[in-house]
Design an enzyme around this catalytic site. Structure first.
Site, PDB file in Angstrom:
ATOM      1  N   HIS A   1     -18.177  33.083  28.150  1.00 27.65           N
ATOM      2  CA  HIS A   1     -19.444  32.867  27.456  1.00 27.65           C
ATOM      3  C   HIS A   1     -19.913  31.424  27.509  1.00 27.65           C
ATOM      4  CE1 HIS A   1     -17.874  36.677  26.207  1.00 27.65           C
ATOM      5  NE2 HIS A   1     -19.071  37.022  25.818  1.00 27.65           N
TER       6      HIS A   1
ATOM      7  N   GLU B   1     -24.367  43.786  18.555  1.00 21.25           N
ATOM      8  CA  GLU B   1     -22.935  43.831  18.928  1.00 21.25           C
ATOM      9  C   GLU B   1     -22.155  44.827  18.076  1.00 21.25           C
ATOM     10  OE1 GLU B   1     -23.877  41.347  21.880  1.00 21.25           O
ATOM     11  OE2 GLU B   1     -22.188  42.695  21.564  1.00 21.25           O
TER      12      GLU B   1
ATOM     13  N   HIS C   1     -24.993  49.275  22.893  1.00 24.30           N
ATOM     14  CA  HIS C   1     -26.175  48.503  23.300  1.00 24.30           C
ATOM     15  C   HIS C   1     -27.239  49.431  23.879  1.00 24.30           C
ATOM     16  CE1 HIS C   1     -24.534  44.574  22.535  1.00 24.30           C
ATOM     17  NE2 HIS C   1     -23.561  44.694  23.418  1.00 24.30           N
TER      18      HIS C   1
ATOM     19  N   HIS D   1     -18.617  50.188  23.055  1.00 21.25           N
ATOM     20  CA  HIS D   1     -19.348  48.950  22.746  1.00 21.25           C
ATOM     21  C   HIS D   1     -20.609  48.845  23.604  1.00 21.25           C
ATOM     22  CE1 HIS D   1     -19.863  44.708  21.549  1.00 21.25           C
ATOM     23  NE2 HIS D   1     -20.426  44.647  22.739  1.00 21.25           N
ATOM     24  N   GLU D   2     -20.422  49.021  24.923  1.00 21.20           N
ATOM     25  CA  GLU D   2     -21.575  48.891  25.844  1.00 21.20           C
ATOM     26  C   GLU D   2     -22.583  50.000  25.604  1.00 21.20           C
ATOM     27  OE1 GLU D   2     -19.933  45.515  27.051  1.00 21.20           O
ATOM     28  OE2 GLU D   2     -21.963  46.251  27.349  1.00 21.20           O
TER      29      GLU D   2
ATOM     30  N   HIS E   1     -17.301  41.185  34.259  1.00 21.21           N
ATOM     31  CA  HIS E   1     -17.470  41.148  32.801  1.00 21.21           C
ATOM     32  C   HIS E   1     -18.494  42.212  32.405  1.00 21.21           C
ATOM     33  CE1 HIS E   1     -16.771  38.912  29.069  1.00 21.21           C
ATOM     34  NE2 HIS E   1     -17.988  39.271  28.770  1.00 21.21           N
ATOM     35  N   ALA E   2     -18.049  43.183  31.585  1.00 19.84           N
ATOM     36  CA  ALA E   2     -18.918  44.329  31.269  1.00 19.84           C
ATOM     37  C   ALA E   2     -20.246  43.864  30.690  1.00 19.84           C
ATOM     38  CB  ALA E   2     -18.217  45.233  30.253  1.00 19.84           C
TER      39      ALA E   2
ATOM     40  N   TYR F   1     -20.694  37.770  17.683  1.00 10.41           N
ATOM     41  CA  TYR F   1     -19.500  38.625  17.609  1.00 10.41           C
ATOM     42  C   TYR F   1     -18.787  38.450  16.275  1.00 10.41           C
ATOM     43  CZ  TYR F   1     -20.454  39.186  22.556  1.00 10.41           C
ATOM     44  OH  TYR F   1     -21.067  39.454  23.757  1.00 10.41           O
TER      45      TYR F   1
HETATM   46  C1  LIG Z   1     -28.232  41.620  29.237  1.00 13.05           C
HETATM   47  C2  LIG Z   1     -27.083  41.256  28.389  1.00 13.05           C
HETATM   48  O1  LIG Z   1     -26.569  40.160  28.355  1.00 13.05           O
HETATM   49  N1  LIG Z   1     -26.602  42.247  27.607  1.00 13.05           N
HETATM   50  C3  LIG Z   1     -25.556  41.974  26.627  1.00 13.05           C
HETATM   51  C4  LIG Z   1     -25.735  42.918  25.453  1.00 13.05           C
HETATM   52  C5  LIG Z   1     -27.039  42.600  24.750  1.00 13.05           C
HETATM   53  O2  LIG Z   1     -27.154  41.458  24.265  1.00 13.05           O
HETATM   54  O3  LIG Z   1     -27.907  43.490  24.706  1.00 13.05           O
HETATM   55  C6  LIG Z   1     -24.191  42.254  27.256  1.00 13.05           C
HETATM   56  O4  LIG Z   1     -24.020  43.294  27.815  1.00 13.05           O
HETATM   57  N2  LIG Z   1     -23.243  41.296  27.088  1.00 13.05           N
HETATM   58  C7  LIG Z   1     -21.918  41.470  27.659  1.00 13.05           C
HETATM   59  C8  LIG Z   1     -20.828  41.527  26.569  1.00 13.05           C
HETATM   60  C9  LIG Z   1     -19.519  42.066  27.175  1.00 13.05           C
HETATM   61  C10 LIG Z   1     -18.287  42.051  26.251  1.00 13.05           C
HETATM   62  C11 LIG Z   1     -18.030  40.716  25.603  1.00 13.05           C
HETATM   63  O5  LIG Z   1     -18.372  39.690  26.144  1.00 13.05           O
HETATM   64  N3  LIG Z   1     -17.312  40.747  24.442  1.00 13.05           N
HETATM   65  C12 LIG Z   1     -16.844  39.485  23.832  1.00 13.05           C
HETATM   66  C13 LIG Z   1     -16.401  39.697  22.359  1.00 13.05           C
HETATM   67  C14 LIG Z   1     -15.935  41.067  22.036  1.00 13.05           C
HETATM   68  C15 LIG Z   1     -14.597  41.442  22.285  1.00 13.05           C
HETATM   69  C16 LIG Z   1     -14.166  42.721  21.931  1.00 13.05           C
HETATM   70  C17 LIG Z   1     -15.063  43.637  21.361  1.00 13.05           C
HETATM   71  O6  LIG Z   1     -14.641  44.863  20.991  1.00 13.05           O
HETATM   72  C18 LIG Z   1     -16.394  43.268  21.147  1.00 13.05           C
HETATM   73  C19 LIG Z   1     -16.819  41.999  21.493  1.00 13.05           C
HETATM   74  C20 LIG Z   1     -15.643  38.959  24.624  1.00 13.05           C
HETATM   75  O7  LIG Z   1     -15.203  39.680  25.528  1.00 13.05           O
HETATM   76  O8  LIG Z   1     -15.196  37.852  24.308  1.00 13.05           O
HETATM   77  C21 LIG Z   1     -17.055  42.379  27.102  1.00 13.05           C
HETATM   78  C22 LIG Z   1     -16.514  43.692  26.617  1.00 13.05           C
HETATM   79  C23 LIG Z   1     -17.026  43.855  25.204  1.00 13.05           C
HETATM   80  C24 LIG Z   1     -18.361  43.163  25.203  1.00 13.05           C
HETATM   81  C25 LIG Z   1     -21.314  42.470  25.452  1.00 13.05           C
HETATM   82  O9  LIG Z   1     -21.500  43.667  25.699  1.00 13.05           O
HETATM   83  O10 LIG Z   1     -21.509  41.967  24.314  1.00 13.05           O
HETATM   84 ZN   LIG Z   2     -22.002  43.509  23.237  1.00 14.42          ZN
END
Ligand SMILES: CC(=O)N[C@@H](CC(=O)O)C(=O)NC[C@H](CC1(C(=O)N[C@@H](Cc2ccc(O)cc2)C(=O)O)CCCC1)C(=O)O
Ligand SMILES: [Zn+2]
Length: 511
Positions: free
Chosen positions: A399, A297, A273, A269-270, A239-240, A409
């Site tokens: 999550h 986000e 951050h 997206h990443e 999970h990215a 989100y």
């Molecule tokens: C240390 C720490 O925890 N760091 C946090 C960042 C921070 O808080 O600083 C972090 O890296 N969180 C991981 C999480 C990963 C992803 C995610 O979970 N996305 C949601 C919803 C979504 C879906 C599509 C989209 O375009 C945007 C969002 C899902 O996949 O359901 C998976 C790929 C996309 C973003 C993220 O980057 O938010």
């Molecule tokens: Zn994110």
């Protein structure tokens, strides 16, 4: 600053033994999710990434999709329910010494707004007509493909047919619903493969967009220390994620990059951050955070709204021809709606469920009933097979086992269109919002960078006003962006039964 330093969440748990137990439960639950695979009747065994993700995206075999959907839930959520219930109790105890009634109240406190919950509800209600129109259009197309007898008479769409393990975004079934097949279609995945893009080149392409705005480049340590392909020498949660090491130098991404458009968006997206981490790195540590979690986000996704436009994709050589006609326009808007509009009720309901669990409103034996009550009502999706209270379908979504809050989100998917609109104005773009590309606009980059550098040193309405000229969350920018599609969908759905009943029915349509 003092309030932020003292706001340490569940680590405030006084009883050492209970704190240890809570952390053990949390890591057990995460371990179940990380190790889960699905073994199919044909002998194949798949992990979530890349196997099950690709199957849910590309298979059009009703039974195969159903087997993957059930198998994933049997091997994740079903094994977590009791541990999760114990975790919830301990988590609430942990935050009680900070004066919060429960963990949900603690999580909502990050938005510093007494009207946060009603504000969210109002946004969802404003966006409901647009979602209902998209849902109706997609449901009709899927009924034609899979047969009406697979669909409940209450109007929901079976959750395993939408191209995603959780039905959270529907971009992977674009080919089944494309309005004008003979016009430009935006999916550049084949082109990325034709041009033998590598994960590194995808990351460099994203970085170049940020630099074109005058924002900060990724430092050398980022390129040396990030993990951007699934490692072969160790296990890694695919999970990215983006990490801030809080030392003003180390910022990293870990991601199992696939060569496709979805992952190109995820990379932005990443990297959003990382850009935020770097912009506020000189703030005092308690202020090294987003103005609120939804802002964090929204950064990368806001830039991706420009990158995804046909015009931009042509600029970077991923699309050779761009036709400026109504059909191509609707094709593009629909592909964006499958990613952004489809997500809204899902982004909303995850923490509606979780807050109701933390508050005690939803006890353990009602976990799964409450989940499907929300899924049927807000998202208009139904389980492909009967669910029981021994299932724990929320646990099948990353999550929940990782205990990562989710309403951020929903907030992001609303405010990213406000940010996009403001940056487009700063870039002097005057046409329709969905055609705007802020690429190379230093004015836009300066405006964004100024807001990002604030970190969490100011309340988020102050940051919102600094960027957009007004302090509130608003659905208006999102609705302006999709306005041409709304009109088109209403015409397409004329004479059709729009929407669905709150509760899912067990009865199906006649063939
Ligand atoms: C240390 C720490 O925890 N760091 C946090 C960042 C921070 O808080 O600083 C972090 O890296 N969180 C991981 C999480 C990963 C992803 C995610 O979970 N996305 C949601 C919803 C979504 C879906 C599509 C989209 O375009 C945007 C969002 C899902 O996949 O359901 C998976 C790929 C996309 C973003 C993220 O980057 O938010
Ligand atoms: Zn994110």
């Amino acid at each position: 600053m003092f309030r932020m330093i003292s706001d340490i969440g569940t680590d405030a748990m006084k009883d050492e033994a209970k704190l240890a137990r809570m952390n053990t439960l949390q890591s057990d639950i995460e371990g179940i999710y990380a190790k889960a695979t699905v073994s199919f009747s044909d002998g194949q065994t798949l992990a979530l990434e890349p196997g099950l993700t690709q199957l849910m995206a590309s298979s059009r075999n009703y039974t195969k999709l159903q087997e993957a959907w059930i198998g994933w839930r049997d091997n994740t959520g079903k094994l977590m329910r009791d541990k999760y219930a114990d975790f919830v109790t301990l988590s609430n105890e942990g935050v009680s010494s900070l004066g919060y009634h429960d963990t949900g109240e603690y999580w909502r406190s990050w938005y510093e707004s007494p009207t946060f919950e009603p504000d969210l509800q109002k946004l969802l209600e404003e966006l409901k007509p647009l979602y209902s129109n998209l849902h109706t259009y997609v449901r009709e197309k899927l009924m034609d493909l899979y047969g009406r007898d697979k669909f409940p008479t209450s109007g929901q769409i079976p959750a395993h047919l939408l191209g995603n393990m959780w039905a959270q975004q529907w971009n992977n079934i674009y080919d089944l619903v494309i309005p004008y097949p003979d016009k430009t279609s935006v999916d550049v995945t084949p082109e990325l493969k034709n041009q033998s893009y590598t994960p590194l080149r995808m990351f460099r392409t994203a970085e170049e967009f940020f630099k074109s705005l005058g924002l900060l480049p990724m430092p050398d340590r980022f390129w040396n220390k990030s993990i951007i392909v699934k490692p072969t020498d160790r296990k890694m949660v695919c999970h990215a994620s983006a990490e801030d090491f809080y030392n003003q130098k180390d910022f990293r991404i870990k991601m199992c990059t696939d060569i496709n458009m979805e992952d190109l968006v995820t990379i932005h997206h990443e990297m959003g951050h990382i850009q935020y981490f770097m912009q506020y790195k000189d703030q005092p540590v308690p202020f090294r955070d987003g103005a609120n979690p939804g802002f964090h986000e929204a950064v990368g996704d806001t830039l991706a709204l420009s990158v995804a436009t046909p015009k931009h994709l042509q600029t970077i050589g991923l699309l050779n021809s761009v036709e400026n006609d109504e059909g191509s326009d609707i094709n593009y808007l629909l592909s964006m709606a499958l990613e952004k509009i489809a997500f809204l009720p899902f982004g909303y309901l995850i923490d509606q469920w979780r807050w109701s669990v933390f508050s005690g409103e939803t006890p353990k034996d009602k976990f799964n009933d409450k989940w499907w009550e929300l899924r049927c009502k807000y998202q208009g999706v139904s389980p492909p097979v009967e669910r029981t209270s021994t299932d724990f379908d929320p646990g099948a979504k990353y999550h929940i086992p990782s205990n990562t809050p989710y309403i951020r989100y929903f907030v992001s998917f609303v405010v990213q269109f406000q940010f996009h609109k403001a940056l487009c104005e700063a870039a002097g773009q005057t046409g329709p919002l969905h055609k705007c590309d802020i690429y190379r606009s230093k004015e836009a980059g300066t405006k964004l960078g100024d807001m990002l550098r604030l970190g969490s040193s100011k309340p988020w309405p102050y940051a919102m006003e600094a960027l957009t000229g007004q302090p509130n969350m608003s659905a208006k920018a999102l609705m302006d962006y999709f306005a041409p599609l709304t009109a088109w969908l209403e015409k397409q759905n004329a004479g059709k039964q729009v929407g669905w009943q709150d509760a899912c029915s067990n009865q199906r349509h006649a063939p």
